[in-house]
Motif scaffolding. Structure first.
Motif, PDB file in Angstrom:
ATOM      1  N   VAL A 191       6.681  70.356 -16.440  1.00  0.00           N
ATOM      2  CA  VAL A 191       7.378  71.605 -16.119  1.00  0.00           C
ATOM      3  C   VAL A 191       8.876  71.512 -16.426  1.00  0.00           C
ATOM      4  O   VAL A 191       9.479  72.460 -16.934  1.00  0.00           O
ATOM      5  CB  VAL A 191       7.134  71.982 -14.643  1.00  0.00           C
ATOM      6  N   ASP A 192       9.484  70.355 -16.149  1.00  0.00           N
ATOM      7  CA  ASP A 192      10.921  70.208 -16.384  1.00  0.00           C
ATOM      8  C   ASP A 192      11.280  70.425 -17.857  1.00  0.00           C
ATOM      9  O   ASP A 192      12.381  70.894 -18.172  1.00  0.00           O
ATOM     10  CB  ASP A 192      11.395  68.824 -15.954  1.00  0.00           C
ATOM     11  N   PHE A 235      10.667  74.580 -18.529  1.00  0.00           N
ATOM     12  CA  PHE A 235      11.095  75.611 -17.577  1.00  0.00           C
ATOM     13  C   PHE A 235      12.116  76.562 -18.189  1.00  0.00           C
ATOM     14  O   PHE A 235      12.031  77.790 -18.007  1.00  0.00           O
ATOM     15  CB  PHE A 235      11.653  74.957 -16.317  1.00  0.00           C
ATOM     16  N   LYS A 261      10.227  76.263 -10.485  1.00  0.00           N
ATOM     17  CA  LYS A 261       9.492  75.133 -11.041  1.00  0.00           C
ATOM     18  C   LYS A 261       8.225  74.868 -10.237  1.00  0.00           C
ATOM     19  O   LYS A 261       7.170  74.577 -10.812  1.00  0.00           O
ATOM     20  CB  LYS A 261      10.367  73.884 -11.080  1.00  0.00           C
TER      21      LYS A 261
END
Length: 366
Positions: free
Chosen positions: A98-99, A102, A112
């Motif tokens: 996700v990081d 995002f 997030k």
């Protein structure tokens, strides 16, 4: 070197899937490396466990691969992981990335945590595999071509690269809150309400009607598929799962840049059950070679995982003909187990698989 690769039949009616067991030995069968590549449905998972127990005489596997999160590939792997001692898992874990994505998907309303939750809920079959592996303390290796830290002998992940995968991930249906259950329900409704009319057109050896698919013909989920290359003592084996042309081209680039010869495969898994949406003449010419003169001898095997009643979509007859023109002996599961093996492996008393013919009539959807 000894090897056995077993493609188990998956799918009821027209729906296909992938479930593959394999084992290989570098010491003439004294010890074996054993793996599972995709698990089909939950029922297929039970059959994989039975197959490994019956033919490989073990309840332990060295590695398990989840090529991508679709139900017809991931669902049965939970059963395998639950019932067989598994030493390592190779898969993608989108909820862990996700990081990286995002900034490309948030619109001020998503966090997030909510994005991670959306991916978990939208890809439940793969997440169950991930969760169970974590619970059991089984190492998970991220299956990217620029990692290859899994230490599975004779295996190279040739696609996707991490960056290519991230470009697919931001377009996953889960990101737009279309979960797999919603997608499958919509597909069933569409199929029931709008059966396409099929008309038949002629093909000859010199008249090829298969065309290159559009760049977006394959979903991002399918283009995220792990593509695997095994080198069994000079016998080159390529597993493609549901990869489309963009994914296959990236894998070709990797192989070319890393000393793996293209057009040199002994066995090639035809992507996405032989769908015309995943391959066309240009990628076939690059990957397996150009068209041969008519009546040329087959030079490699092309294996298709297709449901018993998958015809005419899986496999598509245009795809079958295109493969045969390029030197393939094409075999499809269609309700039966297909075993591709080296000489010297244990005799199971099975009959030789009948290859698919060259078709003089192919389907054209209206």
């Amino acid at each position: 070197m000894l090897y056995e690769i077993d493609f188990l039949p998956v799918g009821e009616g027209e729906r296909s899937g992938d479930a593959i067991c394999l084992r290989y030995s570098e010491d003439n069968g004294k010890t074996w490396y054993i793996g599972v590549i995709d698990g089909g449905t939950q029922e297929s998972g039970d059959k994989i466990c039975e197959h490994i127990d019956r033919y490989y005489k073990t309840e332990e596997i060295d590695f398990l691969v989840c090529s991508h999160p679709d139900q017809d590939h991931a669902s049965g792997l939970f059963v395998v992981l639950k019932n067989l001692k598994t030493n390592k898992v190779l898969m993608h874990c989108p909820w862990d990335y996700v990081d990286y994505i995002f900034d490309y998907v948030h619109d001020g309303r998503v966090t997030k945590d909510s994005l991670r939750k959306r991916l978990i809920e939208g890809l439940p079959y793969a997440y169950k595999v991930y969760e169970l592996a974590k619970q059991k303390g089984i190492p998970i290796y991220h299956a990217f071509s620029d990692y290859n830290d899994h230490n599975v002998p004779y295996l190279t992940v040739v696609g996707p690269s991490f960056n290519f995968y991230l470009r697919q991930l931001i377009n996953f249906r889960s990101i737009t809150e279309v979960t797999e259950e919603i997608r499958e329900s919509a597909l069933e409704t569409l199929l029931k309400g709008a059966k396409k009319t099929i008309k038949w057109i002629s093909e000859t050896w010199d008249k090829e009607t298969l065309v290159d698919p559009e760049d977006d013909a394959t979903s991002s989920e399918n283009n995220s598929s792990t593509i695997l290359h095994f080198d069994f003592g000079g016998k080159h084996i390529l597993f493609t799962a549901d990869a489309g042309v963009p994914a296959l081209n990236e894998a070709c680039d990797f192989m070319k840049n890393n000393g793996i010869l293209l057009q040199n495969f002994s066995m090639f898994q035809v992507p996405h059950h032989g769908s015309k949406r995943n391959i066309g003449p240009t990628i076939l010419d690059r990957l397996i070679g150009g068209k041969l003169p008519e009546n040329s001898q087959s030079k490699f095997s092309a294996i298709i995982s297709a449901a018993k009643d998958g015809d005419p979509k899986h496999p598509n007859k245009r795809v079958v003909n295109a493969l045969i023109r390029r030197g393939a002996k094409v075999v499809a599961t269609q309700g039966a187990i297909i075993c591709y093996h080296s000489s010297g492996t244990p005799d199971r008393g099975w009959e030789k698989a009948e290859p698919l013919p060259f078709y003089d009539k192919v389907e054209e959807e209206e």
